[in-house]
Design an enzyme around this catalytic site. Structure first.
Site, PDB file in Angstrom:
ATOM      1  N   GLY A 122     -53.121  -8.910 -82.157  1.00  0.00           N
ATOM      2  CA  GLY A 122     -54.283  -9.365 -81.984  1.00  0.00           C
ATOM      3  C   GLY A 122     -54.357  -8.934 -80.439  1.00  0.00           C
ATOM      4  CB  ALA A 189     -22.685 -17.152 -66.830  1.00  0.00           C
ATOM      5  CD  GLU A 211     -24.535 -15.427 -63.503  1.00  0.00           C
ATOM      6  OE1 GLU A 211     -25.009 -15.437 -64.672  1.00  0.00           O
ATOM      7  OE2 GLU A 211     -25.265 -15.178 -62.383  1.00  0.00           O
ATOM      8  CB  VAL A 245     -23.328  -5.341 -64.240  1.00  0.00           C
ATOM      9  CG1 VAL A 245     -23.096  -3.999 -65.006  1.00  0.00           C
ATOM     10  CG2 VAL A 245     -22.446  -6.507 -64.877  1.00  0.00           C
ATOM     11  CB  ALA A 276     -27.609 -12.774 -72.140  1.00  0.00           C
ATOM     12  N   GLY A 278     -31.677 -12.751 -68.995  1.00  0.00           N
ATOM     13  CA  GLY A 278     -32.979 -13.412 -68.687  1.00  0.00           C
ATOM     14  C   GLY A 278     -34.311 -12.745 -69.562  1.00  0.00           C
ATOM     15  NE  ARG A 279     -36.685 -14.433 -74.627  1.00  0.00           N
ATOM     16  CZ  ARG A 279     -36.613 -13.641 -75.648  1.00  0.00           C
ATOM     17  NH1 ARG A 279     -35.529 -12.996 -75.956  1.00  0.00           N
ATOM     18  NH2 ARG A 279     -37.656 -13.253 -76.339  1.00  0.00           N
ATOM     19  CB  ALA A 327     -38.651 -23.731 -79.095  1.00  0.00           C
ATOM     20  CG  HIS A 451     -18.770 -50.659 -81.157  1.00  0.00           C
ATOM     21  ND1 HIS A 451     -18.189 -49.911 -80.246  1.00  0.00           N
ATOM     22  CD2 HIS A 451     -17.776 -51.208 -81.961  1.00  0.00           C
ATOM     23  CE1 HIS A 451     -17.018 -49.845 -80.395  1.00  0.00           C
ATOM     24  NE2 HIS A 451     -16.556 -50.624 -81.363  1.00  0.00           N
TER      25      HIS A 451
HETATM   26  C1  LIG Z   1     -30.696 -16.245 -78.490  1.00  0.00           C
HETATM   27  C2  LIG Z   1     -31.798 -17.416 -78.096  1.00  0.00           C
HETATM   28  C3  LIG Z   1     -31.550 -18.478 -78.445  1.00  0.00           C
HETATM   29  C4  LIG Z   1     -32.418 -19.524 -77.868  1.00  0.00           C
HETATM   30  N1  LIG Z   1     -32.417 -20.743 -78.221  1.00  0.00           N
HETATM   31  C5  LIG Z   1     -33.141 -21.866 -77.805  1.00  0.00           C
HETATM   32  C6  LIG Z   1     -32.890 -23.299 -77.960  1.00  0.00           C
HETATM   33  O1  LIG Z   1     -31.851 -23.425 -78.617  1.00  0.00           O
HETATM   34  N2  LIG Z   1     -33.905 -24.015 -77.760  1.00  0.00           N
HETATM   35  C7  LIG Z   1     -34.968 -23.856 -77.366  1.00  0.00           C
HETATM   36  O2  LIG Z   1     -35.894 -24.667 -76.715  1.00  0.00           O
HETATM   37  N3  LIG Z   1     -35.246 -22.396 -76.909  1.00  0.00           N
HETATM   38  C8  LIG Z   1     -34.593 -21.494 -77.046  1.00  0.00           C
HETATM   39  N4  LIG Z   1     -34.726 -20.019 -77.175  1.00  0.00           N
HETATM   40  C9  LIG Z   1     -36.097 -19.924 -76.372  1.00  0.00           C
HETATM   41  C10 LIG Z   1     -37.162 -19.859 -77.311  1.00  0.00           C
HETATM   42  O3  LIG Z   1     -36.762 -18.837 -78.430  1.00  0.00           O
HETATM   43  C11 LIG Z   1     -38.508 -19.544 -76.759  1.00  0.00           C
HETATM   44  O4  LIG Z   1     -38.642 -20.419 -75.695  1.00  0.00           O
HETATM   45  C12 LIG Z   1     -39.625 -19.832 -77.861  1.00  0.00           C
HETATM   46  O5  LIG Z   1     -39.529 -19.055 -78.677  1.00  0.00           O
HETATM   47  C13 LIG Z   1     -40.896 -19.497 -77.019  1.00  0.00           C
HETATM   48  O6  LIG Z   1     -41.857 -19.889 -78.034  1.00  0.00           O
HETATM   49  P1  LIG Z   1     -43.299 -18.709 -77.916  1.00  0.00           P
HETATM   50  O7  LIG Z   1     -44.138 -19.413 -79.000  1.00  0.00           O
HETATM   51  O8  LIG Z   1     -43.997 -19.090 -76.422  1.00  0.00           O
HETATM   52  O9  LIG Z   1     -43.188 -17.466 -77.941  1.00  0.00           O
HETATM   53  P2  LIG Z   1     -42.344 -16.625 -79.141  1.00  0.00           P
HETATM   54  O10 LIG Z   1     -41.441 -17.560 -79.933  1.00  0.00           O
HETATM   55  O11 LIG Z   1     -41.606 -15.472 -78.445  1.00  0.00           O
HETATM   56  O12 LIG Z   1     -43.333 -16.043 -80.111  1.00  0.00           O
HETATM   57  C14 LIG Z   1     -44.418 -15.232 -79.887  1.00  0.00           C
HETATM   58  C15 LIG Z   1     -45.065 -14.626 -80.779  1.00  0.00           C
HETATM   59  O13 LIG Z   1     -46.118 -13.884 -80.435  1.00  0.00           O
HETATM   60  C16 LIG Z   1     -46.043 -12.594 -81.010  1.00  0.00           C
HETATM   61  N5  LIG Z   1     -46.851 -11.627 -80.452  1.00  0.00           N
HETATM   62  C17 LIG Z   1     -46.622 -11.126 -79.097  1.00  0.00           C
HETATM   63  N6  LIG Z   1     -47.724 -10.352 -78.791  1.00  0.00           N
HETATM   64  C18 LIG Z   1     -48.729 -10.347 -79.935  1.00  0.00           C
HETATM   65  C19 LIG Z   1     -49.955  -9.986 -80.275  1.00  0.00           C
HETATM   66  N7  LIG Z   1     -50.504  -9.052 -79.264  1.00  0.00           N
HETATM   67  N8  LIG Z   1     -50.520  -9.916 -81.156  1.00  0.00           N
HETATM   68  C20 LIG Z   1     -50.009 -10.709 -82.123  1.00  0.00           C
HETATM   69  N9  LIG Z   1     -48.538 -11.246 -81.963  1.00  0.00           N
HETATM   70  C21 LIG Z   1     -48.185 -10.957 -80.873  1.00  0.00           C
HETATM   71  C22 LIG Z   1     -44.642 -11.918 -81.195  1.00  0.00           C
HETATM   72  O14 LIG Z   1     -43.976 -11.220 -82.112  1.00  0.00           O
HETATM   73  C23 LIG Z   1     -43.779 -13.430 -81.565  1.00  0.00           C
HETATM   74  O15 LIG Z   1     -43.835 -13.629 -82.832  1.00  0.00           O
HETATM   75  C24 LIG Z   1     -33.877 -19.046 -77.280  1.00  0.00           C
HETATM   76  C25 LIG Z   1     -33.896 -17.884 -77.198  1.00  0.00           C
HETATM   77  C26 LIG Z   1     -33.055 -16.763 -77.341  1.00  0.00           C
HETATM   78  C27 LIG Z   1     -33.490 -15.470 -77.279  1.00  0.00           C
END
Ligand SMILES: Cc1cc2nc3c(=O)[nH]c(=O)nc-3n(C[C@H](O)[C@H](O)[C@H](O)COP(=O)(O)OP(=O)(O)OC[C@H]3O[C@@H](n4cnc5c(N)ncnc54)[C@H](O)[C@@H]3O)c2cc1C
Length: 475
Positions: A122, A189, A211, A245, A276, A278-279, A327, A451
């Site tokens: 999109g 970390a 870290e 690093v 790992a 950050g994002r 999430a 309890h």
């Molecule tokens: C290893 C790992 C473990 C995690 N564990 C947890 C946890 O235990 N609990 C927790 O709360 N959070 C966790 N998270 C974080 C969590 O995954 C994210 O915060 C969450 O997925 C964010 O949701 P979102 O809908 O904003 O984005 P996303 O889940 O990233 O979804 C975005 C979607 O948009 C799609 N997209 C992007 N651009 C376009 C486009 N132009 N057109 C169409 N589609 C598109 C992508 O392909 C993706 O499918 C974890 C993350 C990782 C990497």
């Protein structure tokens, strides 16, 4: 299929798919576009969370934790095992099965709610127009009264060690190892690094976590973070703080990492490096020139407290906007914007977003830390209770860690709760609810807790806030 909708959501992760379903529940004609493609070429809704994050990581944490407990704990219960072995292929198959069930469940939910699910890309053009490109390249122009941008985030890559999908991997790669690597370095970390490091360490890898910061889990309560680090080290995780690093060389013996710490330049040879660190927000190709959406210097789409972008009827939610990358935060923002579009009153209470680290023991918290309250000059009282004095935790052979509750000195309202211990991620729910309803420590004191349960530790911590804990010495 019509090309005109009340709402088009771009991104089908926990932010986007939830927004689309809620909009449909609000009698709006909703579409959700998602471009996720798995490594086997399959396309799926669910975003990072379901496909490569929360769900697969928890599946592996559970398997590896059971293996670890069978090895180290069962004999305490009198359970004698002749031999024990880990079948990684079966573990991975189970993980993939869970992911597939949940992601295909979203398609069923879309059908049930009459959301149009579109797999492909999109692009927001402005003026309610969205260009949709299917995975086979076909383009269609769609229009909507409201557009929600929910495109999530992507892992940060270190320039000196680009991902190669084999020996240097991101978190997704680290969920897919087909055998147990002998030596792993995890760079970072944070929550993701600790969870993935724990998985492979329990399965037999020698794991070193490097870290850059001197503080361990800087965002968590200091006392609990110190205790957690002690416990993780005792389990065998080699955590090196203040280590920056500087490079990675791939050779016959593995990857040679170099890093600088207080003692100088160090080297570490490993078989796999999990980066790992950050994002970052992901909005590649999402915004057409001149569409009016603004991003900040870090790439986050700029929004107000209600997730409105500067462009009327265009909203942005989840990892692609400010706030914790979680999430449940994404999903709640999805619900909020869908309700606001429908003319309802809605908000997200950003003060009570729980954080959880799914290590063993788990760590979970909500609200403020003591350090934050001190900095803000807010007077508070603290009660804590150790799981060592909790009957259920003892019976579970998991009696380590503690609950710390912080309440306002002024009106007794709960300001923060910090838990290190068994099922901390489940226990924190009660405290989130309490804080959402402005509970005081006394409210928790006067609430009956069954309890023997782990939740009694919350009850006792609340009592301890006023020096009235029953099963501990009060200070
Ligand atoms: C290893 C790992 C473990 C995690 N564990 C947890 C946890 O235990 N609990 C927790 O709360 N959070 C966790 N998270 C974080 C969590 O995954 C994210 O915060 C969450 O997925 C964010 O949701 P979102 O809908 O904003 O984005 P996303 O889940 O990233 O979804 C975005 C979607 O948009 C799609 N997209 C992007 N651009 C376009 C486009 N132009 N057109 C169409 N589609 C598109 C992508 O392909 C993706 O499918 C974890 C993350 C990782 C990497």
């Amino acid at each position: 299929m019509s090309d005109s909708f009340d709402v088009i959501v771009i991104g089908g992760g926990p932010g986007g798919y939830v927004a689309a379903i809620r909009a449909a529940q609000n009698d709006m004609n909703a579409a959700c576009i998602d471009k996720w493609v798995n490594k086997d070429g399959s396309q799926a809704f669910g975003g990072t969370c379901l496909n490569a994050g929360c769900i697969p990581s928890k599946a592996l944490l559970e398997s590896s934790e059971l293996y670890h407990r069978a090895q180290c704990e069962f004999d305490k219960h009198g359970i004698r095992l002749e031999s024990i072995a880990m079948d990684i292929a079966t573990m991975q198959k189970r993980k993939t099965g869970i992911v597939t069930q949940l992601t295909s469940g979203i398609e069923m939910l879309f059908k049930a709610n009459k959301v149009t699910g579109l797999k492909g890309i999109g692009r927001f053009l402005g003026d309610g127009q969205v260009e949709y490109t299917s995975h086979d390249g076909e383009k269609r122009m769609l229009s909507a009264t409201h557009v929600v941008l929910a495109t999530g985030s992507e892992p940060v890559e270190l320039p000196m060690m680009p991902f190669d999908g084999d020996s240097i991997v991101d978190s997704w790669g680290a969920l897919d190892f087909e055998s147990v690597p002998e030596r792993i370095a995890v760079i970072g970390a944070g929550v993701i690094g600790l969870e993935l490091g724990s998985v492979w360490q329990r399965l037999g890898s020698s794991v070193t976590i490097i870290e850059a910061m001197d503080d361990f889990l800087f965002m968590a309560d200091r006392q609990l973070a110190r205790d957690a680090m002690r416990q993780f080290k005792r389990q065998g995780l080699d955590i090196r703080l203040g280590a920056m690093v500087t490079g990675a060389q791939k050779g016959d013996s593995g990857v040679v990492l170099s890093y600088d710490d207080a003692k100088g330049t160090q080297e570490l040879t490993v078989d796999k490096v999990i980066v790992a660190v950050g994002r970052r927000p992901y909005s590649e190709g999402l915004l057409a020139d001149g569409c009016g959406i603004e991003t900040d210097e870090k790439g986050f789409i700029s929004v107000d407290r209600e997730c409105r972008t500067g462009v009327e009827n265009v909203w942005a939610i989840g990892d692609v906007v400010r706030g914790p990358m979680l999430a449940h935060k994404s999903s709640e923002e999805g619900v909020m914007v869908a309700d606001l579009m429908a003319g309802e009153v809605a908000e997200v209470n950003y003060n009570v977003i729980p954080s959880i680290i799914y290590t063993a023991p788990e760590m979970a918290w909500v609200g403020k830390t003591e350090e934050e309250l001190k900095t803000a000059g807010i007077r508070y009282k603290v009660g804590s209770f150790s799981f060592a004095a909790n009957g259920r935790a003892k019976a579970m052979e998991q009696a380590s860690g503690m609950v710390k509750m912080i309440a306002s000195e002024e009106d007794d309202s709960i300001l923060g709760v910090h838990i290190l211990g068994p099922m901390a991620g489940e226990l924190i729910g009660e405290m989130v609810l309490g804080m959402e309803f402005s509970a005081s420590a006394e409210d928790i004191q006067r609430t009956i807790h069954a309890h023997p349960t782990l939740s009694e530790a919350l009850h006792e911590a609340a009592l301890a806030v006023d020096g009235r804990a029953i099963h501990a010495m009060n200070k």
